[in-house]
Design an enzyme around this catalytic site. Structure first.
Site, PDB file in Angstrom:
ATOM      1  N   ARG A 256      54.854  40.706  72.161  1.00  0.00           N
ATOM      2  CA  ARG A 256      54.264  41.039  73.469  1.00  0.00           C
ATOM      3  C   ARG A 256      55.324  41.592  74.416  1.00  0.00           C
ATOM      4  O   ARG A 256      55.057  42.513  75.191  1.00  0.00           O
ATOM      5  CB  ARG A 256      53.573  39.815  74.063  1.00  0.00           C
ATOM      6  CG  ARG A 256      52.727  40.143  75.295  1.00  0.00           C
ATOM      7  CD  ARG A 256      51.858  38.994  75.724  1.00  0.00           C
ATOM      8  NE  ARG A 256      52.647  37.878  76.248  1.00  0.00           N
ATOM      9  CZ  ARG A 256      52.121  36.739  76.710  1.00  0.00           C
ATOM     10  NH1 ARG A 256      50.801  36.559  76.693  1.00  0.00           N
ATOM     11  NH2 ARG A 256      52.887  35.770  77.167  1.00  0.00           N
TER      12      ARG A 256
ATOM     13  N   LYS B  75      53.351  42.348  81.062  1.00  0.00           N
ATOM     14  CA  LYS B  75      53.996  41.181  81.669  1.00  0.00           C
ATOM     15  C   LYS B  75      55.311  41.640  82.311  1.00  0.00           C
ATOM     16  O   LYS B  75      56.403  41.469  81.759  1.00  0.00           O
ATOM     17  CB  LYS B  75      54.228  40.096  80.627  1.00  0.00           C
ATOM     18  CG  LYS B  75      54.455  38.706  81.215  1.00  0.00           C
ATOM     19  CD  LYS B  75      54.380  37.657  80.140  1.00  0.00           C
ATOM     20  CE  LYS B  75      54.676  36.272  80.673  1.00  0.00           C
ATOM     21  NZ  LYS B  75      53.664  35.786  81.628  1.00  0.00           N
TER      22      LYS B  75
ATOM     23  N   GLU C  48      41.537  35.835  86.039  1.00  0.00           N
ATOM     24  CA  GLU C  48      42.496  34.844  85.550  1.00  0.00           C
ATOM     25  C   GLU C  48      43.118  34.131  86.741  1.00  0.00           C
ATOM     26  O   GLU C  48      42.840  34.469  87.898  1.00  0.00           O
ATOM     27  CB  GLU C  48      43.579  35.492  84.682  1.00  0.00           C
ATOM     28  CG  GLU C  48      44.420  36.533  85.402  1.00  0.00           C
ATOM     29  CD  GLU C  48      45.471  37.189  84.526  1.00  0.00           C
ATOM     30  OE1 GLU C  48      45.764  36.662  83.438  1.00  0.00           O
ATOM     31  OE2 GLU C  48      46.009  38.233  84.929  1.00  0.00           O
TER      32      GLU C  48
END
Length: 300
Positions: free
Chosen positions: A57, A157, A190
């Site tokens: 990721r 991210k 979220e």
């Protein structure tokens, strides 16, 4: 025996520095502009849980912002493990950061000659105590919307977490434990650093990736556990009203692990405590995290 907080060593670009000497340049674009990517990772009882998935990721996030990480994935994994070994840690929280590197005061990333890699390892982080886990946390729906997929999408991210910080400030100001984001269409997205699931009539629901939420590694494990336990998991848009009327709701994330939600905007969720399905999933999750087959051992 693990190192004390004061004696911890931090990895920066291939070298190890005492915590108090671990520094980056004020001209680093990670500091100046939030230009970089990161991962939060956990080690349990000598096993770095889902380390390969976190590294994958990290590199996907870097690829999306055209940041060329100067280590191979295999070298990065070894750097993480070596940092843990240097600090004699078996149970740890790991923060892996890759910045754009040192440049000038302009925005142009071409001025940054080489990215910087920073690995910080500390004894296992606890965002909430066990009493809070049993009782569940309180949440508010933030006025701040989650950045959409065509903006600074949280599918990446990145080091730019101001969107989350603003919502966290709002939660703090009203005495709530956490804040919930809606997407630009008003659907549940979220929390500030966690994915969300609701339980209704024995089924689990979670927002789709199109909402802009980060594809959670813990969330993917929870989906697998739920399927194993016989619970259907459905990805679809969720309204705030559906959340209010859920039988159970919980957050998932590396830091939070699995955290029940007691109330949202003063509306009690279910029985106002950890529900039976959440509890079963949590029990299975805490078994998995220590399985060497689910991660990479630190000491071999």
């Amino acid at each position: 025996m693990s190192a004390s907080e004061e004696d911890l060593l931090v990895y920066i670009d291939g070298k190890f520095y005492p915590k108090d000497e671990a520094k980056i340049s004020v001209f680093d674009h990670g500091f100046l502009y939030g230009d970089g990517v990161f991962e939060g990772i956990r080690a349990y009882d000598g096993v770095v849980f889902k380390l390969k998935e976190h590294i994958d990721r990290l590199y996907n996030s870097a690829h999306a912002i055209m940041l060329n990480i100067p280590l191979s994935k295999e070298e990065m994994i070894e750097a993480v493990l070596e940092t843990l070994r240097r600090n004699n840690l078996r149970d740890a929280y790991i923060r892996l950061v890759v910045t754009r590197g040192v440049g000038d005061l302009g925005l142009d990333p071409r001025k940054c000659a080489k990215p910087s890699i920073i690995i910080i390892t500390v004894p296992l982080l606890r965002l909430y105590d066990e009493e809070k886990r049993k009782r569940g946390i309180s949440m508010i729906v933030s006025w701040v919307r989650r950045d959409p997929v065509d903006a600074t999408s949280h599918e990446i991210k990145s080091l730019n977490y101001l969107n989350s910080i603003l919502a966290k400030i709002e939660a703090n100001n009203v005495g709530a434990d956490e804040a919930l984001f809606l997407d630009t269409n008003g659907y549940v997205c979220e929390a500030t650093g966690e994915n969300i699931f609701i339980v209704k009539d024995g089924k689990l629901y979670t927002p789709p990736r199109s909402s802009g939420a980060l594809p959670g590694i813990t969330a993917s494990v929870v989906k697998r556990i739920a399927a194993k336990l016989g619970y259907e998991v459905i990805e679809r848009n969720i309204t705030v009203t559906e959340l209010y009327s859920a039988d159970e709701a919980f957050l998932t994330g590396t830091g939070a692990e699995i955290m029940p939600i007691r109330e949202v905007n003063k509306r009690r969720i279910g029985e106002g405590k950890m529900g039976p399905i959440t509890e079963r999933i949590l029990e299975e999750f805490m078994k998995i995290v220590r399985d060497p087959n689910e991660g990479i051992p630190i000491y071999q």
